[in-house]
Scaffold this motif. Sequence first.
Motif, PDB file in Angstrom:
ATOM      1  N   SER A  57       0.822  -1.212   0.000  1.00 22.69           N
ATOM      2  CA  SER A  57       0.000   0.000   0.000  1.00 22.69           C
ATOM      3  C   SER A  57       0.853   1.257   0.000  1.00 22.69           C
ATOM      4  O   SER A  57       0.399   2.323  -0.449  1.00 22.69           O
ATOM      5  CB  SER A  57      -0.945  -0.010   1.224  1.00 22.69           C
ATOM      6  OG  SER A  57      -0.169  -0.070   2.422  1.00 22.69           O
ATOM      7  N   LYS A 116       5.463   3.529  -3.980  1.00 23.58           N
ATOM      8  CA  LYS A 116       5.372   4.643  -4.922  1.00 23.58           C
ATOM      9  C   LYS A 116       6.227   4.290  -6.154  1.00 23.58           C
ATOM     10  O   LYS A 116       7.456   4.223  -6.079  1.00 23.58           O
ATOM     11  CB  LYS A 116       5.855   5.953  -4.287  1.00 23.58           C
ATOM     12  CG  LYS A 116       5.057   6.376  -3.058  1.00 23.58           C
ATOM     13  CD  LYS A 116       3.609   6.687  -3.444  1.00 23.58           C
ATOM     14  CE  LYS A 116       2.806   7.154  -2.218  1.00 23.58           C
ATOM     15  NZ  LYS A 116       1.388   7.395  -2.549  1.00 23.58           N
ATOM     16  N   LEU A 123      -3.236  -5.805  -6.402  1.00 22.16           N
ATOM     17  CA  LEU A 123      -4.390  -5.096  -5.841  1.00 22.16           C
ATOM     18  C   LEU A 123      -4.872  -5.745  -4.555  1.00 22.16           C
ATOM     19  O   LEU A 123      -5.332  -5.076  -3.620  1.00 22.16           O
ATOM     20  CB  LEU A 123      -5.526  -5.046  -6.873  1.00 22.16           C
ATOM     21  CG  LEU A 123      -5.237  -4.230  -8.150  1.00 22.16           C
ATOM     22  CD1 LEU A 123      -6.419  -4.310  -9.121  1.00 22.16           C
ATOM     23  CD2 LEU A 123      -4.935  -2.769  -7.806  1.00 22.16           C
ATOM     24  N   GLY A 154      -3.062  -4.479  -1.420  1.00 25.46           N
ATOM     25  CA  GLY A 154      -3.181  -3.091  -1.012  1.00 25.46           C
ATOM     26  C   GLY A 154      -2.634  -2.068  -1.997  1.00 25.46           C
ATOM     27  O   GLY A 154      -2.669  -0.863  -1.722  1.00 25.46           O
ATOM     28  N   SER A 187      -2.683   0.445  -5.008  1.00 26.17           N
ATOM     29  CA  SER A 187      -3.768   1.170  -5.680  1.00 26.17           C
ATOM     30  C   SER A 187      -3.712   0.906  -7.181  1.00 26.17           C
ATOM     31  O   SER A 187      -2.655   0.600  -7.749  1.00 26.17           O
ATOM     32  CB  SER A 187      -3.663   2.661  -5.409  1.00 26.17           C
ATOM     33  OG  SER A 187      -2.466   3.184  -5.980  1.00 26.17           O
ATOM     34  N   ALA A 188      -4.904   1.026  -7.824  1.00 24.71           N
ATOM     35  CA  ALA A 188      -4.987   0.798  -9.280  1.00 24.71           C
ATOM     36  C   ALA A 188      -4.173   1.825 -10.050  1.00 24.71           C
ATOM     37  O   ALA A 188      -3.561   1.512 -11.090  1.00 24.71           O
ATOM     38  CB  ALA A 188      -6.448   0.825  -9.728  1.00 24.71           C
ATOM     39  N   SER A 189      -4.122   3.080  -9.565  1.00 19.93           N
ATOM     40  CA  SER A 189      -3.360   4.125 -10.260  1.00 19.93           C
ATOM     41  C   SER A 189      -1.863   3.847 -10.215  1.00 19.93           C
ATOM     42  O   SER A 189      -1.141   4.046 -11.201  1.00 19.93           O
ATOM     43  CB  SER A 189      -3.668   5.496  -9.648  1.00 19.93           C
ATOM     44  OG  SER A 189      -3.308   5.499  -8.266  1.00 19.93           O
ATOM     45  N   GLU A 190      -1.382   3.369  -9.041  1.00 22.63           N
ATOM     46  CA  GLU A 190       0.034   3.057  -8.935  1.00 22.63           C
ATOM     47  C   GLU A 190       0.413   1.869  -9.834  1.00 22.63           C
ATOM     48  O   GLU A 190       1.478   1.851 -10.453  1.00 22.63           O
ATOM     49  CB  GLU A 190       0.403   2.750  -7.477  1.00 22.63           C
ATOM     50  CG  GLU A 190       0.458   3.964  -6.575  1.00 22.63           C
ATOM     51  CD  GLU A 190       1.550   4.939  -7.002  1.00 22.63           C
ATOM     52  OE1 GLU A 190       2.637   4.491  -7.422  1.00 22.63           O
ATOM     53  OE2 GLU A 190       1.298   6.157  -6.937  1.00 22.63           O
TER      54      GLU A 190
END
Length: 816
Positions: free
Chosen positions: A32, A35, A66, A69, A71-74
């Motif tokens: 999660s 980055k 996913l 944890g 994110s879909a954007s990452e």
Amino acid sequence: MKKILSLALLFFALMQSTPIVAQDLMKAQDLSTLKVDYLSDTDLAKIRTQLETNKLTIDQAEQLALSKGMSASEFAKLKARLGMKSAVVAPIKKGNLEGETSEEYGRKQEPIVNKKVKDTLNTLVFGSELFDTPSLNFEPNLKLATPVNYVLGPGDELQISVYGIQEFSDAVPVTVEGKVNIQYVGQIAVSGMTIEAASVKIRNAIARVYSTVRSGQSQVGISLSRIRTIKVTLIGSKQPGNYSVSSLATVYNALYLGGGPAKNGSYRNIELIRNNKVYRTIDLYRFLVHGNQSDNIGLKDNDVIRIPAYNQRVTLEGQVKRPGIFEMKSGESFQDLLTFASGFNEFAYTASVNVLQKTDKEFKVKDIKAADYKVYKPRSGDVFTVAKILNRFENRIKIEGAVFRPNTYSFYEGMRIADLIAKADGLKEDAYATRATIVRLKSDFTKESVAVDLGKALRGDAQANILLKKEDVVTVYSILDFKEEYQVTIDGEIKKPGTYDFNPALTLNDLLVQAGGLTGSASKRVEIARMIQSDEVNEKSTARVALFNLEITPGNNEQAENFVLAPFDVVNIRRMAVYEKPEMVSVTGAVAYAGKYVLADKKEKIYSVIQRAGGLTSLADAKGVKIKRPIQAKQIEDLENVNFDVTKNVVDAGMTKKDTVQNKALKKLKEELKYATIPVDWDRIVRNPKSRTNITLLPGDEIEVAAFSESVKVTGNVLLTSEIPYNSGRGINYYLNAVGGTDAKAWKKKAYVVYPNGKAAVTGSFLFFKTYPKVTPGSQIIIPEKPETKKMTTGEWVSIGSVMTSLALLIVTAFK
């Protein structure tokens, strides 16, 4: 399901936050906080490698990421940076020395990269070429069946399949703990076991879970799908160090990767060290000499290959099949050394061998006899030289000349001249039996000649039948060798003139038949020239030869009084005084009966031939009669034999360097012109048939009578090549204006007019006045092109100016 979870854990471990070091990525569970923008290129490469190794698509990885944890954007950013599509990731192929992935048989090998450097230090050492041949690298064949004694270890991968009533298939790796994890079966320890023993153990474990396997309704297949890479160490090689090799690799394969023994390395005492003990001593000569690969055993992880320095090396050079530097073991003899060198070649002197030895202070030379080859023990540093046999024979004898089989034969002691004649199948019929010659080498190698009476020797005369010696050359002469070859010559009106062999009693009739008989033009006159033979010189006579004049019947080769010829006679068959075949000329154009006409008279004129052709028609142009005469080869030959000196404007027959003008004229005659045009003034001939323009015709002439034309053709360097209607009284300028004038390259002052009868007229000039030729109907105006002229350069003008200035100063100084 367990496989997917294990792969997911591996994938998520790679996707931990960027501050985590490489060894902690495997333990990451929470994604999660990851980055993607902070990931380095190295991190991305690690992730890509894991996906490729486990054959995960990007879509499969997305679901796992996913769920942990991320994110879909990452993940979208990660997907973009990885540059992958929704497909199975293909393995990256890399060049290696252990072979690439074998998809056909389902077995794989991790890429292994080991650089190879060509051995240049040991080029003369026997065996060094073994490590320089790219096609001989001893790579293990991954397509072969797995050896039953193959020992499994971490890094190997097994393909396990259950087929029948129940089906299951999975590729399970051997973990670092030495176990394989099979779904629904559990972990099984296989490390250190052979593939055969591990297969039995795995089948028994699966049978406990799958009832159909236990009942025999399903079968279990186990194969090795990926083999591991092991590390071996080479010491004393050309490239010592640690090497990554296949677990199927052998000793020879590792030695090849290391470049073979170093400069002073041994080829015969290589040690394979396993578990700190010498497991095997390897002798490469067993493979090089006999092809024995018993030393080419398989390697294990952490094996050490040690190449010590050699103990003894010797050099063998000269007439052996494989010269070079060889390593010898204690107790080996010179005969063993010959075996290593594949023995003597066909030119070797085998009775003894010369050896150069080294003592503590100096060199010494020793000869080894053939009987001692198996006894003599070479010493380190020995240089053996095998000499070449002498270029001489121990039992050769030769016979040549008038025998049926002249050749070289074997000699034996006690051989006599009659024995050699018998070997050569006897004398020929033309043999001169009174004398033969023997050329013999004396003890000091000078030659002497011995005469032999063959007739007496063959009749059993013991004194004449002399003993022969080796290297004797016996020459038997032929009686034909003492006879001069006579010839006679025939020339003239004969079908095959030339020189023929003379035979006794040769007659003129015989010679005529040999020469193919007389031609149709032969006369009855025959002249025969015969050389004069005399033992005394007649100062009063000036005759060179004796001449005989005969008369024969031309239609028959046989004559009533047959003439007997003598050696070197020259026979000439004369030509008939009158014998000319009909020759023809042709008439074309505006005449009543065009065609070919036979010349009826030796001096037949053009007027009579045109009259025979019916005369000129009403459409004929009387001013357009001309003769086209073929250019003869003799005219070209005459021009080639003359050289032009342009600078002197004279013809010099003694010059050897031909002029450019002459070459151009020759080229034009040979390639462009086929006829010479002779203009005919027909009106003048009609008025006076005895006029000089009524020229005599030659065979092959073509008389051309042009039809009357009312136009004038303008061609050459003009703006428009055209035909302009004839306008009486108009000159050249009128017709040039009618075609638009001349172009920039035109040479108008050299304009000329060609009239219908082939005659040409050129432009004349007097002072500043030009006179152009008259234009008539059917004529042709031609404007030639200006010749190219080379303009003077600025430097040339400056040079001329300097010369003129110097001359002016010289003149001024002279008159002061």
